[in-house]
Design a protein around this motif. Structure first.
Motif, PDB file in Angstrom:
ATOM      1  N   PRO A  77       0.744  -1.460   0.556  1.00 42.76           N
ATOM      2  CA  PRO A  77       0.548  -0.244   0.130  1.00 42.76           C
ATOM      3  C   PRO A  77       0.727   0.985  -0.544  1.00 42.76           C
ATOM      4  CG  PRO A  77      -0.766  -1.201   1.717  1.00 42.76           C
ATOM      5  CD  PRO A  77       1.028  -1.972   1.290  1.00 42.76           C
ATOM      6  N   LEU A  78       0.535   2.602  -1.053  1.00 40.78           N
ATOM      7  CA  LEU A  78       1.066   3.565  -0.652  1.00 40.78           C
ATOM      8  C   LEU A  78       1.297   4.014   0.401  1.00 40.78           C
ATOM      9  CD1 LEU A  78      -0.109   5.204  -3.753  1.00 40.78           C
ATOM     10  CD2 LEU A  78       1.949   3.926  -4.321  1.00 40.78           C
ATOM     11  N   SER A  79      -0.038   4.018   1.203  1.00 36.95           N
ATOM     12  CA  SER A  79       0.357   4.060   2.943  1.00 36.95           C
ATOM     13  C   SER A  79       1.357   4.162   3.883  1.00 36.95           C
ATOM     14  CB  SER A  79      -0.847   4.099   3.377  1.00 36.95           C
ATOM     15  OG  SER A  79      -1.318   2.308   3.365  1.00 36.95           O
ATOM     16  N   ASP A  80       2.050   2.929   3.178  1.00 37.39           N
ATOM     17  CA  ASP A  80       2.812   2.185   3.868  1.00 37.39           C
ATOM     18  C   ASP A  80       4.350   3.142   4.046  1.00 37.39           C
ATOM     19  OD1 ASP A  80       2.017  -0.079   4.455  1.00 37.39           O
ATOM     20  OD2 ASP A  80       2.877  -0.961   4.020  1.00 37.39           O
ATOM     21  N   TYR A  81       4.465   4.090   2.962  1.00 40.85           N
ATOM     22  CA  TYR A  81       5.829   4.973   2.730  1.00 40.85           C
ATOM     23  C   TYR A  81       5.754   5.929   3.458  1.00 40.85           C
ATOM     24  CZ  TYR A  81       6.968   1.529  -1.580  1.00 40.85           C
ATOM     25  OH  TYR A  81       6.691   0.275  -2.037  1.00 40.85           O
ATOM     26  N   LEU A  82       4.631   6.172   4.175  1.00 39.53           N
ATOM     27  CA  LEU A  82       4.372   7.318   5.032  1.00 39.53           C
ATOM     28  C   LEU A  82       5.144   7.156   6.679  1.00 39.53           C
ATOM     29  CD1 LEU A  82       0.807   9.126   3.334  1.00 39.53           C
ATOM     30  CD2 LEU A  82       3.581   9.937   3.184  1.00 39.53           C
ATOM     31  N   ALA A  83       4.946   5.513   6.472  1.00 37.18           N
ATOM     32  CA  ALA A  83       4.863   5.541   8.158  1.00 37.18           C
ATOM     33  C   ALA A  83       6.516   5.728   8.704  1.00 37.18           C
ATOM     34  CB  ALA A  83       4.722   3.861   7.722  1.00 37.18           C
ATOM     35  N   ASP A  84       6.092   5.844  10.056  1.00 35.34           N
ATOM     36  CA  ASP A  84       7.800   6.344  10.954  1.00 35.34           C
ATOM     37  C   ASP A  84       8.435   4.887  10.574  1.00 35.34           C
ATOM     38  OD1 ASP A  84       6.639   8.300  11.649  1.00 35.34           O
ATOM     39  OD2 ASP A  84       5.920   7.196  13.676  1.00 35.34           O
ATOM     40  N   GLU A  85       8.242   3.389  10.559  1.00 37.48           N
ATOM     41  CA  GLU A  85       9.563   2.920  10.393  1.00 37.48           C
ATOM     42  C   GLU A  85       9.514   2.159   9.567  1.00 37.48           C
ATOM     43  OE1 GLU A  85      12.216   2.994  10.999  1.00 37.48           O
ATOM     44  OE2 GLU A  85      12.531   4.191  13.094  1.00 37.48           O
ATOM     45  N   ARG A  86       9.554   1.378   8.149  1.00 35.29           N
ATOM     46  CA  ARG A  86       9.268   0.218   7.766  1.00 35.29           C
ATOM     47  C   ARG A  86      10.433  -0.221   6.763  1.00 35.29           C
ATOM     48  NH1 ARG A  86       9.182   4.636   4.056  1.00 35.29           N
ATOM     49  NH2 ARG A  86      10.326   4.693   2.281  1.00 35.29           N
ATOM     50  N   THR A  87      10.057  -1.709   5.664  1.00 31.44           N
ATOM     51  CA  THR A  87      11.078  -2.589   5.917  1.00 31.44           C
ATOM     52  C   THR A  87      11.253  -2.590   4.025  1.00 31.44           C
ATOM     53  OG1 THR A  87      10.328  -4.399   6.514  1.00 31.44           O
ATOM     54  CG2 THR A  87      12.018  -3.470   7.553  1.00 31.44           C
ATOM     55  N   GLY A  88      11.713  -3.357   3.330  1.00 32.49           N
ATOM     56  CA  GLY A  88      11.804  -3.780   2.192  1.00 32.49           C
ATOM     57  C   GLY A  88      11.350  -5.515   2.176  1.00 32.49           C
ATOM     58  N   SER A  89      11.248  -5.754   0.629  1.00 27.11           N
ATOM     59  CA  SER A  89      11.687  -7.432   0.744  1.00 27.11           C
ATOM     60  C   SER A  89      12.772  -7.612   1.159  1.00 27.11           C
ATOM     61  CB  SER A  89      11.836  -7.741  -1.164  1.00 27.11           C
ATOM     62  OG  SER A  89      11.769  -8.378  -0.977  1.00 27.11           O
ATOM     63  N   GLY A  90      12.777  -8.965   2.467  1.00 24.03           N
ATOM     64  CA  GLY A  90      13.932  -9.355   2.872  1.00 24.03           C
ATOM     65  C   GLY A  90      14.936  -8.238   3.916  1.00 24.03           C
ATOM     66  N   GLU A  91      14.254  -7.969   4.326  1.00 22.44           N
ATOM     67  CA  GLU A  91      15.026  -6.524   5.212  1.00 22.44           C
ATOM     68  C   GLU A  91      14.360  -7.088   6.518  1.00 22.44           C
ATOM     69  OE1 GLU A  91      15.675  -2.028   6.004  1.00 22.44           O
ATOM     70  OE2 GLU A  91      14.454  -2.418   4.748  1.00 22.44           O
TER      71      GLU A  91
END
Length: 313
Positions: free
Chosen positions: A99-113
């Motif tokens: 979801p595009l909203s994930d990119y507004l999160a305080d913290e997030r991880t990518g694939s495999g991270e």
């Protein structure tokens, strides 16, 4: 283009590889016609592939375009890899989408991270692959909102404010504990590793305490029955996946979260069972461990398209 069912997409890709190879027989074309007429979804996906094929025909030189439709084990020119990525993104087949909203999160991880964090109160939180969360601390409470994915929480001691993990389905109040929270579609799964957690579904009047060694699935209007926690539930925080008589399809779905591209399984072997430990940081090594244990082989269309199929064609 809208998202498409992965199984149908996998079948459509197989037909495009077959018909685009230059080696298709009249029987192949007849079987393809039957498949196309079986369900409206088959036609929709095939049309999407056709539209993209036309775009590639305009944008790509003939050798690069043919490389995208090559059979496994043929070398693909570097110039074709960018086109392959565009193909995956256009169809929504790369499961790194979120979801595009994930990119507004305080913290997030990518694939495999996998990301380890220490919060202001010294609580330790580990984010699994493709996860996103917000942190909201004030004088009354410590709150983490899990947007997507999975987190492992180990709460700090000595802070009187309640510690909550909140999702769209409800809230989970830590009782001095270590626990996992995972978003699963329209539900949230809680797995308690130590102590206890008070779970409160959004539309229910009261919370319920879930003890160590238990798991529960929470929806907005329902808190399911507690069940034993799965073996090695938190092993991913150490880069491992522990399988205990797990369906092959479920194992591959978990590995899929740690790699780019498209990983699928032939429905004929989806229900095979497997046990063992598999490295998440090296999914290729994990895939290589399957054939010695199960009657399967790994079929590679490219480094982005991988499918597990029966050992005997």
């Amino acid at each position: 283009m809208s998202a498409v069912p992965l199984q149908v997409l996998d079948e459509a890709i197989g037909w495009q590889l077959c018909l685009g190879s230059g080696e298709a027989s009249p029987q192949d074309y007849q079987a393809f016609s039957i498949w196309l007429a079986q369900h409206p979804e088959h036609l929709r996906v095939w049309q999407q592939l056709g539209e993209l094929d036309q775009q590639l025909g305009i944008a790509a030189p003939a050798p690069a375009r043919r490389a995208l439709l090559a059979r496994p084990n043929r070398r693909i020119p570097r110039s074709a890899l960018g086109l392959l990525l565009a193909l995956g993104l256009s169809l929504g087949l790369l499961n790194t989408q979120r979801p595009l909203s994930d990119y507004l999160a305080d913290e997030r991880t990518g694939s495999g991270e996998i990301l380890e964090l220490q919060l202001p109160d010294h609580t330790q939180v580990t984010l699994n692959s493709r996860s996103a969360m917000d942190i909201q601390f004030d004088e009354h409470e410590r709150r983490v909102f899990l947007r997507s994915g999975e987190i492992l929480v180990e709460t700090a001691h000595g802070d009187a404010r309640p510690f909550l993990v909140v999702t769209e389905q409800g809230s989970l109040r830590a009782l001095g504990t270590r626990f996992l929270v995972r978003r699963e579609g329209d539900a949230t799964r809680l797995v308690v590793l130590q102590s206890a957690v008070a779970a409160h579904a959004q539309q229910l009047p009261a919370e319920r305490v879930i003890d160590a060694g238990q798991q529960v699935l929470m929806r907005r209007d329902e808190l399911g029955q507690a069940a034993p926690a799965p073996l090695g539930a938190g092993a991913w925080s150490n880069g491992m996946l522990v399988a205990d008589n797990l369906r092959l399809a479920d194992l591959l779905a978990s590995l899929d979260e740690y790699r780019p591209g498209y990983l699928s399984v032939d429905p004929r072997i989806a229900d095979l069972r497997i046990s063992g430990s598999f490295p998440l940081r090296d999914s290729e090594l994990a895939l290589a461990a399957l054939p010695p244990s199960l009657p399967v082989r790994i079929e590679r269309y490219t480094s982005w398209w991988v499918k597990v199929v029966p050992a005997q064609p």
